[in-house]
Write a protein that holds these residues in place. Structure first.
Motif, PDB file in Angstrom:
ATOM      1  N   GLN A 174      -0.619   3.554  -7.583  1.00 17.74           N
ATOM      2  CA  GLN A 174      -0.244   2.212  -6.034  1.00 17.74           C
ATOM      3  C   GLN A 174       0.550   4.123  -5.365  1.00 17.74           C
ATOM      4  O   GLN A 174       2.353   3.896  -5.366  1.00 17.74           O
ATOM      5  N   PRO A 175      -0.116   5.109  -5.233  1.00 12.94           N
ATOM      6  CA  PRO A 175       0.143   6.675  -4.754  1.00 12.94           C
ATOM      7  C   PRO A 175       1.330   6.271  -2.759  1.00 12.94           C
ATOM      8  O   PRO A 175       2.439   6.898  -3.424  1.00 12.94           O
ATOM      9  N   GLU A 176       1.023   5.352  -2.864  1.00 12.74           N
ATOM     10  CA  GLU A 176       1.820   5.449  -1.066  1.00 12.74           C
ATOM     11  C   GLU A 176       2.883   4.298  -2.029  1.00 12.74           C
ATOM     12  O   GLU A 176       3.771   5.166  -0.943  1.00 12.74           O
ATOM     13  N   VAL A 177       2.834   3.606  -2.329  1.00 15.68           N
ATOM     14  CA  VAL A 177       4.727   2.870  -2.897  1.00 15.68           C
ATOM     15  C   VAL A 177       5.343   3.696  -3.352  1.00 15.68           C
ATOM     16  O   VAL A 177       6.827   4.123  -3.872  1.00 15.68           O
ATOM     17  N   VAL A 178       4.435   4.762  -3.857  1.00 14.45           N
ATOM     18  CA  VAL A 178       5.304   5.239  -5.844  1.00 14.45           C
ATOM     19  C   VAL A 178       5.885   7.051  -4.579  1.00 14.45           C
ATOM     20  O   VAL A 178       6.999   6.696  -5.257  1.00 14.45           O
ATOM     21  N   ASP A 179       5.122   7.151  -4.058  1.00 16.76           N
ATOM     22  CA  ASP A 179       5.728   8.809  -3.059  1.00 16.76           C
ATOM     23  C   ASP A 179       6.554   7.615  -2.375  1.00 16.76           C
ATOM     24  O   ASP A 179       7.852   8.812  -2.368  1.00 16.76           O
ATOM     25  N   GLN A 180       6.888   6.945  -1.470  1.00 14.74           N
ATOM     26  CA  GLN A 180       7.398   6.912  -0.716  1.00 14.74           C
ATOM     27  C   GLN A 180       8.879   5.881  -1.396  1.00 14.74           C
ATOM     28  O   GLN A 180      10.163   6.916  -1.260  1.00 14.74           O
ATOM     29  N   LYS A 181       8.928   6.011  -2.648  1.00 16.88           N
ATOM     30  CA  LYS A 181       9.866   5.256  -3.754  1.00 16.88           C
ATOM     31  C   LYS A 181      10.848   6.572  -4.240  1.00 16.88           C
ATOM     32  O   LYS A 181      11.878   6.288  -4.037  1.00 16.88           O
ATOM     33  N   ILE A 182       9.949   7.732  -4.524  1.00 19.17           N
ATOM     34  CA  ILE A 182      10.351   8.908  -4.911  1.00 19.17           C
ATOM     35  C   ILE A 182      11.828   9.823  -3.798  1.00 19.17           C
ATOM     36  O   ILE A 182      12.267  10.457  -3.796  1.00 19.17           O
ATOM     37  N   LEU A 183      10.372   9.563  -2.772  1.00 18.94           N
ATOM     38  CA  LEU A 183      11.024  10.320  -1.436  1.00 18.94           C
ATOM     39  C   LEU A 183      12.514   9.346  -0.903  1.00 18.94           C
ATOM     40  O   LEU A 183      13.408  10.792  -0.553  1.00 18.94           O
ATOM     41  N   MET A 202      -3.758  15.647 -11.888  1.00 18.57           N
ATOM     42  CA  MET A 202      -3.198  14.161 -11.663  1.00 18.57           C
ATOM     43  C   MET A 202      -2.195  14.238 -10.397  1.00 18.57           C
ATOM     44  O   MET A 202      -2.286  13.071 -10.445  1.00 18.57           O
ATOM     45  N   TRP A 203      -1.781  14.818  -9.560  1.00 19.68           N
ATOM     46  CA  TRP A 203      -1.301  14.394  -8.214  1.00 19.68           C
ATOM     47  C   TRP A 203      -1.793  14.887  -7.205  1.00 19.68           C
ATOM     48  O   TRP A 203      -1.239  14.718  -6.293  1.00 19.68           O
TER      49      TRP A 203
END
Length: 320
Positions: free
Chosen positions: A303-312, A95-96
């Motif tokens: 929303q992978p781009e937004v979520v990834d940015q928030k996490i990183l 899923m990732w």
């Protein structure tokens, strides 16, 4: 080149070889993978097809444990800080696929297939309690030699992440929870949930289709290769008994968490709402939370781009 330089290079080579060698014993594929049954082969084939869209180099590990074999996908630089991924219910580690490229730019990522659900982990001995599930994960961490790490849990994986954190505060550097199920609040009744209940007596294909529509704000955005794997897995699986044992953690539990915690939910999330974010900020000493727009329960896919940015950004902030 001097003898001293040659000796130093030799020591470095031996060190790097031993680092690789420590996991080498887990790379051999077990019999259930190399010679799958008629029932499991279609799913494993679909799983491998999804790994072709993984987008970064990876290694598959098959780690023997007390309860069976744990399948772990390892990606990212060996020098990177360890980052453990716990997937959502029936979703498996694949899923990732939309997030792995961003995560592995700096982190050494370990995605673990939950042993009680579709994936490549294989159960041999019955698991009778949530404590045994935790013991299984800790056994994996020990064999991977992960003394401390960051952890990201999605949905049911978020609940498991909190449970693990409460048991070993020092081991987890930070925790990110993506729409954690039954963690802060009970799953509330909703139109989508009622639709799923009504469709429980209809065909399995219709049930899965409705479930996806209620979980994702844009099902068409999900990669078709992954969808095929997901469909096969859900068709053959049933809800395991431990899902019914999941219940929200107490105020005291949240207040006891020592590590930084980030909670993200979708604005069209059928499992969480604003109360989740409010509790994360109010109860967890180093807690923060945010709602992602145009996203459902599957926000890391919606929303992978937004979520990834928030996490990183969050992970980077924990280093300061």
């Amino acid at each position: 080149m001097t003898v001293k330089k040659i000796f130093c290079l030799l020591l470095i080579s031996i060190f790097l070889f031993n680092c690789k060698k420590s996991y080498f014993k887990y790379t051999e594929k077990p019999e259930y993978i190399t010679n799958p049954s008629i029932d499991t082969k279609p799913y494993f084939d679909a799983y491998d097809a999804t790994l072709k869209i993984w987008d970064v180099p990876f290694e598959e590990l098959y780690i023997p444990t007390t309860f069976g074999t744990a399948h772990v996908i390892v990606s990212g630089p060996e020098s990177g800080e360890p980052l453990v991924l716990l997937h959502g219910m029936n979703a498996s580690s694949t899923m990732w696929y939309p997030n792995i490229k961003d995560f592995t730019k700096e982190y050494r990522v370990y995605a673990i297939d939950f042993i009680l659900e579709p994936g490549k982990s294989y159960i041999l001995n019955d698991i009778e309690s949530v404590d045994q599930i935790s013991a299984w994960y800790h056994e994996i961490f020990s064999k991977l030699k992960l003394e401390s790490f960051h952890i990201i849990g999605a949905s049911r994986g978020g609940w498991l992440a909190v449970n693990l954190a409460l048991q070993n505060q020092e081991q987890i550097k930070s925790m990110t929870l993506l729409s954690p199920a039954q963690t802060f609040i009970w799953i509330r009744p909703s139109t989508d949930l009622l639709k799923n209940i009504v469709l429980a007596l209809s065909s399995q294909e219709k049930q899965i289709e409705q479930s996806l529509k209620s979980m994702s704000s844009n099902v068409d955005h999900i990669n078709k290769t992954y969808l095929k794997q997901y469909y096969i897995g859900v068709e053959k699986d049933s809800i395991n008994k431990f899902v019914m044992k999941m219940q929200p953690f107490s105020k005291r539990d949240f207040e006891s968490l020592k590590m930084p915690v980030l909670v993200l939910i979708g604005d069209d999330d059928m499992i969480n709402n604003d109360k989740t974010i409010s509790m994360a900020k109010k109860l967890i000493p180093y807690g923060q939370g945010e709602t992602i727009e145009n996203a459902g329960h599957f926000l890391s896919v919606d929303q992978p781009e937004v979520v990834d940015q928030k996490i990183l950004q969050f992970l980077e902030s924990t280093k300061k």
